[in-house]
Scaffold this motif. Structure first.
Motif, PDB file in Angstrom:
ATOM      1  N   ALA A   8       0.835  -1.213   0.000  1.00 54.86           N
ATOM      2  CA  ALA A   8       0.000   0.000   0.000  1.00 54.86           C
ATOM      3  C   ALA A   8       0.865   1.256   0.000  1.00 54.86           C
ATOM      4  O   ALA A   8       0.572   2.217  -0.718  1.00 54.86           O
ATOM      5  N   TYR A   9       1.952   1.247   0.783  1.00 56.91           N
ATOM      6  CA  TYR A   9       2.844   2.405   0.822  1.00 56.91           C
ATOM      7  C   TYR A   9       3.464   2.649  -0.558  1.00 56.91           C
ATOM      8  O   TYR A   9       3.511   3.784  -1.045  1.00 56.91           O
ATOM      9  N   CYS A  10       3.933   1.581  -1.184  1.00 57.59           N
ATOM     10  CA  CYS A  10       4.534   1.700  -2.522  1.00 57.59           C
ATOM     11  C   CYS A  10       3.521   2.254  -3.525  1.00 57.59           C
ATOM     12  O   CYS A  10       3.852   3.131  -4.332  1.00 57.59           O
ATOM     13  N   LEU A  11       2.299   1.746  -3.463  1.00 58.95           N
ATOM     14  CA  LEU A  11       1.279   2.159  -4.433  1.00 58.95           C
ATOM     15  C   LEU A  11       0.786   3.586  -4.203  1.00 58.95           C
ATOM     16  O   LEU A  11       0.173   4.172  -5.095  1.00 58.95           O
ATOM     17  N   ASP A  12       1.067   4.156  -3.040  1.00 57.39           N
ATOM     18  CA  ASP A  12       0.719   5.561  -2.776  1.00 57.39           C
ATOM     19  C   ASP A  12       1.706   6.538  -3.409  1.00 57.39           C
ATOM     20  O   ASP A  12       1.441   7.738  -3.458  1.00 57.39           O
ATOM     21  N   LYS A  13       2.816   6.045  -3.890  1.00 58.03           N
ATOM     22  CA  LYS A  13       3.817   6.908  -4.525  1.00 58.03           C
ATOM     23  C   LYS A  13       3.268   7.439  -5.858  1.00 58.03           C
ATOM     24  O   LYS A  13       2.566   6.713  -6.574  1.00 58.03           O
ATOM     25  N   PRO A  14       3.591   8.680  -6.206  1.00 66.87           N
ATOM     26  CA  PRO A  14       3.124   9.228  -7.486  1.00 66.87           C
ATOM     27  C   PRO A  14       3.548   8.359  -8.669  1.00 66.87           C
ATOM     28  O   PRO A  14       4.711   7.980  -8.792  1.00 66.87           O
ATOM     29  N   GLY A  15       2.580   8.004  -9.503  1.00 70.02           N
ATOM     30  CA  GLY A  15       2.847   7.228 -10.709  1.00 70.02           C
ATOM     31  C   GLY A  15       3.063   5.742 -10.486  1.00 70.02           C
ATOM     32  O   GLY A  15       3.334   5.010 -11.436  1.00 70.02           O
ATOM     33  N   ALA A  16       2.949   5.264  -9.250  1.00 74.54           N
ATOM     34  CA  ALA A  16       3.209   3.849  -8.960  1.00 74.54           C
ATOM     35  C   ALA A  16       2.046   2.977  -9.416  1.00 74.54           C
ATOM     36  O   ALA A  16       0.889   3.369  -9.331  1.00 74.54           O
ATOM     37  N   TRP A  17       2.389   1.790  -9.885  1.00 74.04           N
ATOM     38  CA  TRP A  17       1.370   0.828 -10.294  1.00 74.04           C
ATOM     39  C   TRP A  17       1.884  -0.597 -10.086  1.00 74.04           C
ATOM     40  O   TRP A  17       3.081  -0.845 -10.086  1.00 74.04           O
ATOM     41  N   LEU A  18       0.944  -1.493  -9.842  1.00 71.19           N
ATOM     42  CA  LEU A  18       1.250  -2.880  -9.548  1.00 71.19           C
ATOM     43  C   LEU A  18       1.325  -3.692 -10.833  1.00 71.19           C
ATOM     44  O   LEU A  18       0.492  -3.539 -11.720  1.00 71.19           O
ATOM     45  N   ASP A  19       2.332  -4.552 -10.908  1.00 69.32           N
ATOM     46  CA  ASP A  19       2.473  -5.432 -12.056  1.00 69.32           C
ATOM     47  C   ASP A  19       2.777  -6.840 -11.547  1.00 69.32           C
ATOM     48  O   ASP A  19       3.316  -7.013 -10.448  1.00 69.32           O
ATOM     49  N   ARG A  20       2.402  -7.823 -12.331  1.00 67.11           N
ATOM     50  CA  ARG A  20       2.682  -9.225 -12.032  1.00 67.11           C
ATOM     51  C   ARG A  20       3.355  -9.841 -13.267  1.00 67.11           C
ATOM     52  O   ARG A  20       2.740 -10.612 -13.991  1.00 67.11           O
TER      53      ARG A  20
END
Length: 117
Positions: A8-20
């Motif tokens: 959640a902390y990582c995804l709150d960063k500007p422009g961050a997105w989750l990938d698999r």
């Protein structure tokens, strides 16, 4: 710190997105580049982050936390470490490591890929 909290902390960063990109693995990217690997090693929850511009700087984590920091497989020579989430590394230091990784990756992005926020 729990894996879900780091994610959640990582995804709150500007422009961050989750990938698999690989089965069973999650990474967090900014632009086209990874700044955090979310996973485990031998059942221990970990985050893989860029801990310095080279192995010498990143090795400081290994000296300070010998049981909880390891060079990240395949990327270790470039200053990436795998940090244990439920070990001796306190939450503030884990947050600082994620912040440092994000900042280092953003600095290397082409301007067109950098977040504007």
């Amino acid at each position: 710190m729990r894996r879900a909290e780091v994610r959640a902390y990582c995804l709150d960063k500007p422009g961050a997105w989750l990938d698999r990109p690989w089965e069973g693995d999650e990474v967090v990217k900014v632009g086209s580049r990874i700044f955090a690997f979310l996973g485990s090693l031998d059942g221990e929850p970990r985050v893989g982050v860029k801990c310095g511009p080279n192995r010498d700087v990143a090795d400081e984590w290994l000296h300070r936390f010998p049981a909880d920091a390891k060079p990240l497989a395949y990327l270790g020579r470039s200053g990436w470490n795998s940090l244990r989430l439920d070990g001796a590394i306190d939450d503030d230091e884990l947050i600082d490591a994620v912040d440092g990784s994000y900042d280092a990756v953003v600095a290397k992005l082409p301007k067109r890929e950098r977040p504007t926020a």
